[in-house]
Design a protein around this motif. Structure first.
Motif, short mmCIF file in Angstrom:
data_model
loop_
_atom_site.label_atom_id
_atom_site.label_comp_id
_atom_site.label_asym_id
_atom_site.label_seq_id
_atom_site.Cartn_x
_atom_site.Cartn_y
_atom_site.Cartn_z
N SER A 32 38.77 107.35 -12.15
CA SER A 32 38.12 108.13 -13.21
C SER A 32 38.05 107.34 -14.51
O SER A 32 37.03 107.36 -15.21
N GLY A 60 35.63 103.03 -9.29
CA GLY A 60 35.24 103.67 -10.55
C GLY A 60 34.22 102.84 -11.29
O GLY A 60 33.24 103.37 -11.83
N LYS A 79 38.24 116.24 -15.89
CA LYS A 79 37.74 115.54 -14.71
C LYS A 79 38.89 115.15 -13.78
O LYS A 79 38.82 115.36 -12.57
N ARG A 83 39.70 116.63 -10.00
CA ARG A 83 39.78 115.73 -8.85
C ARG A 83 41.16 115.74 -8.19
O ARG A 83 41.27 115.57 -6.98
#
Length: 127
Positions: A32, A60, A79, A83
């Motif tokens: 991320s 990523g 986020k 996840r």
């Protein structure tokens, strides 16, 4: 720094989480984070890290947002929480630990380059 040692550093800060959860969530967090960096930056980072961690960083980087719309710190935590399916408090603790461990694992010059390339809101994570 080997993958097991990297994960162990994160686990030391998050002992309330199972080791396998810390392992998976560390990789998700790195993935991320690297979505917010230029692909060439993630490639340089990956060269300094063990294979499994480097793979998460490259993944990523391969999905790096090219729209240059900065993400806020709250959006980043959201986020990662989505996840990883971790509660907010655990997410913030894990992210902080992953960032500190990444900073230790990278050379000083590479850590500084990452700080410069992150959106300004996420730059706070490195300080």
């Amino acid at each position: 720094m080997q993958t097991d040692r990297f994960i162990a550093h994160v686990y030391e800060d998050c002992p309330q989480l199972a080791p396998d959860v810390v392992h998976q969530c560390t990789l998700i967090t790195l993935d991320s984070l690297c979505e917010q960096l230029p692909k060439d930056q993630t490639a340089r980072m990956a060269e300094q890290l063990p294979d499994e961690i480097a793979d998460a960083i490259r993944a990523g980087g391969d999905r790096a947002d090219t729209s240059y719309v900065p993400i806020s710190l709250d959006e980043f935590y959201g986020k990662v929480a989505f996840r990883t399916e971790l509660p907010s408090q655990d997410t913030q603790q894990l992210v902080a630990s992953v960032i500190r461990t990444l900073d230790k694992a990278l050379s000083d010059g590479e850590s500084e380059a990452v700080a410069l390339d992150l959106p300004s809101e996420l730059d706070q994570l490195l300080h």
